[in-house]
Enzyme design. Structure first.
Site, PDB file in Angstrom:
ATOM      1  CE1 TYR A 470       8.081  44.102 -12.649  1.00 41.59           C
ATOM      2  CE2 TYR A 470       9.011  41.893 -12.592  1.00 41.59           C
ATOM      3  CZ  TYR A 470       8.501  43.004 -11.933  1.00 41.59           C
ATOM      4  OH  TYR A 470       8.395  42.987 -10.554  1.00 41.59           O
ATOM      5  CG  ASP A 637      12.528  33.051  -4.980  1.00 42.32           C
ATOM      6  OD1 ASP A 637      12.164  33.091  -6.168  1.00 42.32           O
ATOM      7  OD2 ASP A 637      12.416  34.044  -4.199  1.00 42.32           O
ATOM      8  CG  HIS A 676      13.230  36.638  -6.470  1.00 40.29           C
ATOM      9  ND1 HIS A 676      12.201  35.838  -6.908  1.00 40.29           N
ATOM     10  CD2 HIS A 676      12.923  37.888  -6.894  1.00 40.29           C
ATOM     11  CE1 HIS A 676      11.329  36.558  -7.563  1.00 40.29           C
ATOM     12  NE2 HIS A 676      11.733  37.808  -7.574  1.00 40.29           N
TER      13      HIS A 676
HETATM   14  O1  LIG Z   1       8.358  42.519  -2.564  1.00 42.85           O
HETATM   15  C1  LIG Z   1       9.026  43.412  -3.016  1.00 42.85           C
HETATM   16  N1  LIG Z   1       8.912  43.906  -4.255  1.00 42.85           N
HETATM   17  C2  LIG Z   1       7.986  43.315  -5.194  1.00 42.85           C
HETATM   18  C3  LIG Z   1       8.564  42.018  -5.751  1.00 42.85           C
HETATM   19  O2  LIG Z   1       9.703  41.661  -5.483  1.00 42.85           O
HETATM   20  N2  LIG Z   1       7.761  41.284  -6.515  1.00 42.85           N
HETATM   21  C4  LIG Z   1       6.379  41.612  -6.849  1.00 42.85           C
HETATM   22  C5  LIG Z   1       5.849  40.358  -7.511  1.00 42.85           C
HETATM   23  C6  LIG Z   1       6.912  39.324  -7.444  1.00 42.85           C
HETATM   24  C7  LIG Z   1       8.194  40.027  -7.104  1.00 42.85           C
HETATM   25  C8  LIG Z   1       9.013  40.366  -8.366  1.00 42.85           C
HETATM   26  O3  LIG Z   1       8.415  40.738  -9.367  1.00 42.85           O
HETATM   27  O4  LIG Z   1      10.263  40.320  -8.278  1.00 42.85           O
HETATM   28  O5  LIG Z   1      10.004  44.043  -2.322  1.00 42.85           O
HETATM   29  C9  LIG Z   1      10.143  43.668  -0.945  1.00 42.85           C
HETATM   30  C10 LIG Z   1      11.133  44.656  -0.411  1.00 42.85           C
HETATM   31  C11 LIG Z   1      12.456  44.538  -0.817  1.00 42.85           C
HETATM   32  C12 LIG Z   1      13.380  45.441  -0.317  1.00 42.85           C
HETATM   33  C13 LIG Z   1      12.981  46.464   0.550  1.00 42.85           C
HETATM   34  C14 LIG Z   1      11.641  46.573   0.900  1.00 42.85           C
HETATM   35  C15 LIG Z   1      10.705  45.676   0.420  1.00 42.85           C
END
Ligand SMILES: O=C(NCC(=O)N1CCC[C@H]1C(=O)O)OCc1ccccc1
Length: 706
Positions: A470, A637, A676
């Site tokens: 990751y 997603d 997702h």
């Molecule tokens: O975007 C993210 N986190 C980073 C994320 O999900 N990413 C970052 C890169 C792509 C994707 C992943 O790796 O799942 O969280 C948003 C969020 C969720 C719940 C509460 C507050 C804010």
């Protein structure tokens, strides 16, 4: 259009001539509109070539049947007490969604309290977040459809099982936190969001407001308790304190660091809009996570001046920084992963030590360690306990342990006892072994990696390998139980490897920073050197090695395949971030600049362009070809929008599809009514795992051994 490749090459050449960044070709920009007929046709065309390949795999039926057989084991959450009852989630094995049960005592007959499987025929509606009132009389829960980040919030009377009539809409990235008078909840709402909000849209999320809803009223009467209109990207975390006398407000602008405000609450008093906030932390320079409070002293888990995290006590009535007190100082090696207050004057602390968990009980007044709870090598995946209760529960898992739930009443018992030990029928863990090795990466940094094989594995390079990584967002990839991986190990004599590459949180902020911004290539080097280690030590060969990652891990797969196509026989990139020049323009992508940098900033633009999967697809030299590739995404997603995958597969197929030496297939599969990953129904998980293992078997020519 062919022109983009030629221009691409010319642009590359041109770039070294001029100093200013040259315009970048983006011929598949049209794929960014999920609703256009052209994009829909493109998606159908991709599925039309991928699905036959996946169903033609001769091992597919064996794989599917074995996955289903192993998957069919009971899964439980830790019980939690609300009011005078215990609640816990249970999945009997193959149910699409876990069911919420209630029982009077831990030994009494559980009854179904809420069964989300009744919310949809295909199990695509999931309970994702929830919160009981202090007295356990009302249950507020968030529902997600088709895997989207959007939530609707519903309310259920726990005594009568009657639903309240209102449903809260346009909720996203929200906690649910009750005032202690059981009147209502604070929650995050994007009330200004225009157009579709079903998760198939790509529009950015802006202007979240912290609202307060009184149960039994309509959402239109909700007050805006907190908003920062001048900060459209802020997401407003909030938590009512353990005592109910404070609201702690923690705005976040991206995926790290937050501010801290608070405001007093009075039970029974109406919550008005624009609550008066006192600011305790006024700079985005660290994480602050509320743990508990002792009167006006609030305890936060923070990495301020503590890359391995610590607990700090801040007197909300006297909060100048020089008066803060370290309650639990930073540990020199181990990372403080979380802390929870229990039994009045204690807290449980969970550390990560070389990617395994340690669980300890501490005194809340002094921070001193009272005892350590014995744990095998693995991960604490669940915990429940509260300051007002002396009973705690925690769930342990690892690569070869499906789940063990322990409990201890801190006022009565000396040692934790096993409440549930989950068994998987027809799975004998004693046939396999887990090891942890530390390999040297390109810059000689020692990187941990877990390796799981059958006991009788011979390191003669004949085993197929599955390498997972990751490497971002301070996330630690710890040992967990995966049926899919066990089918690969048992029936393909496979070696599973999980590389804890830099960018994650395995060694705290230092490890996270070592994979951020201009250090991101470290994460990709670590991933590639993990592959080299497996090959050089006879675990597998490149031709039999599959690299796999999801989301930020999908990005890492896309980068590693572009940089070292020769290192892998197959690559699986799930819901990957592939267009590093435009990720910040969609849904919540703007929050990821804290790891990636902002593409609107020229120095970050240049850095991102260097590794962006979409912009670095090239025909390899000599007789090297790209590995067999399967890119997976889904139409709802809205965390990582499908356009990333669509643009990459178009570029891969255009650039390599007509090159005679490219024999390995280049596929994408786009699922429907899925997102997702969060809340995915069991049937879809089994289908996806069947696709992944079938793709690997078919592409690498693996035999399924019964
Ligand atoms: O975007 C993210 N986190 C980073 C994320 O999900 N990413 C970052 C890169 C792509 C994707 C992943 O790796 O799942 O969280 C948003 C969020 C969720 C719940 C509460 C507050 C804010």
């Amino acid at each position: 259009p062919r022109w983009h490749v030629d221009n691409h090459v010319n642009l590359q050449a041109a770039r070294w001539v001029t100093s200013t960044p040259t315009p970048i070709s983006d011929p598949y920009r049209w794929l960014e509109d999920p609703d256009s007929p052209e994009t829909k046709a493109f998606v159908d065309a991709q599925n039309a070539i991928t699905k036959p390949y996946l169903t033609a795999c001769k091992a597919r039926d064996n794989i599917h049947d074995r996955l289903k057989q192993l998957w069919d084991f009971p899964k439980y959450s830790c019980p939690a007490k609300h009011g005078e009852k215990y609640y816990f989630y249970k999945n009997s094995g193959l149910q699409n969604q876990s069911v919420l049960y209630v029982q009077d005592t831990l030994e009494s007959e559980p009854k179904v309290f809420l069964d989300p499987n009744t919310f949809s025929e295909d199990g695509t509606v999931a309970i994702t977040s929830s919160s009981f009132t202090e007295d356990g009389s009302i249950f507020a829960y968030g529902l997600s459809k088709s895997g989207s980040d959007w939530r609707t919030i519903h309310f259920l009377n726990t005594h009568t099982s009657e639903k309240y009539s209102e449903i809260l809409e346009k909720v996203k990235f929200s906690s649910i936190t009750w005032t202690h008078d059981n009147r209502g909840i604070f929650y995050g709402q994007y009330r200004d969001q225009q157009g579709k909000t079903d998760g198939s849209e790509t529009l950015g999320n802006e202007n979240q407001k912290l609202c307060y809803h009184v149960v039994g009223t309509s959402q239109s009467d909700d007050v805006v308790a907190v908003e920062f209109p001048e900060e459209p990207l802020w997401r407003i975390g909030a938590q009512v304190s353990d005592c109910g006398n404070w609201l702690i407000v923690t705005p976040r602008k991206d995926c790290r660091d937050n501010l801290v405000y608070f405001t007093p609450l009075e039970k029974g008093k109406e919550v008005k809009n624009n609550l008066p906030l006192t600011q305790v932390v006024d700079k985005f320079e660290a994480d602050y996570e509320y743990v508990t409070n002792i009167d006006s002293k609030a305890v936060f888990r923070t990495n301020k001046n503590a890359p391995n995290y610590k607990l700090v006590a801040i007197d909300l009535l006297d909060y100048e920084q020089h008066k803060w007190v370290d309650l639990l100082p930073e540990h020199p090696e181990n990372v403080l992963d979380w802390a929870e207050a229990v039994d009045g004057d204690k807290f449980v602390a969970c550390y990560i030590q070389d990617v395994k968990n340690i669980l300890q009980l501490h005194c809340l007044n002094t921070g001193k360690v009272l005892r350590t709870f014995p744990l095998d090598l693995g991960t604490v995946v669940g915990f429940s306990g509260e300051k007002k209760y002396s009973e705690i529960f925690y769930q342990f898992t690892s690569f070869l342990t499906p789940g063990i739930i322990y409990t201890i009443d801190l006022k009565k018992e000396e040692e934790p006892r096993i409440l549930r030990e989950i068994k998987v029928k027809d799975f004998d863990a004693s046939l396999y072994k887990t090891s942890q090795i530390f390999y040297k990466s390109k810059d000689s940094t020692k990187v941990p990696m877990f390796i799981v094989t059958r006991n009788d594995a011979t390191l003669d390079g004949t085993m197929p390998g599955l390498l997972y990584g990751y490497g971002g967002f301070n996330a630690s990839i710890q040992p967990t139980f995966s049926v899919t991986r066990l089918v690969f190990i048992q029936h393909f004599n496979g070696v599973l490897a999980v590389a804890n590459v830099r960018g994650g949180g395995e060694y705290g902020e230092r490890w996270h920073n070592a994979g951020r911004f201009f250090n991101r290539q470290n994460a990709f080097d670590d991933f590639q050197y993990a592959a080299k280690y497996l090959v050089e030590n006879g675990y597998t060969t490149s031709a039999k090695l599959t690299i796999q990652g999801g989301s930020n891990g999908g990005l890492a797969v896309g980068v590693c395949v572009n940089q070292r196509p020769d290192l892998f026989g197959a690559a699986i990139a799930q819901v990957g971030v592939m267009d590093m020049l435009r990720f910040h323009k969609f849904t919540i992508g703007s929050a990821w600049v804290s790891d990636y940098g902002n593409p609107d900033d020229p120095k970050h633009f240049e850095n991102l362009l260097k590794y962006s999967p979409l912009h670095n697809v090239r025909i390899p030299q000599d007789d090297i070809q790209y590995p067999a590739m399967l890119l997976l995404t889904a139409d709802h997603d809205d965390r990582v929008v499908p356009l990333h995958t669509l643009k990459l597969i178009a570029t891969l197929q255009y650039t390599l599809g007509n090159v005679s030496k490219q024999k390995n297939p280049l596929f994408a599969k786009i699922d429907t009514k899925a997102g997702h990953g969060s809340g995915k129904p069991t049937m879809k998980m089994i289908e996806e795992s069947t696709d992944i293992l079938s793709f690997i078997a078919q592409s690498l020519g693996l035999e399924f051994k019964l």
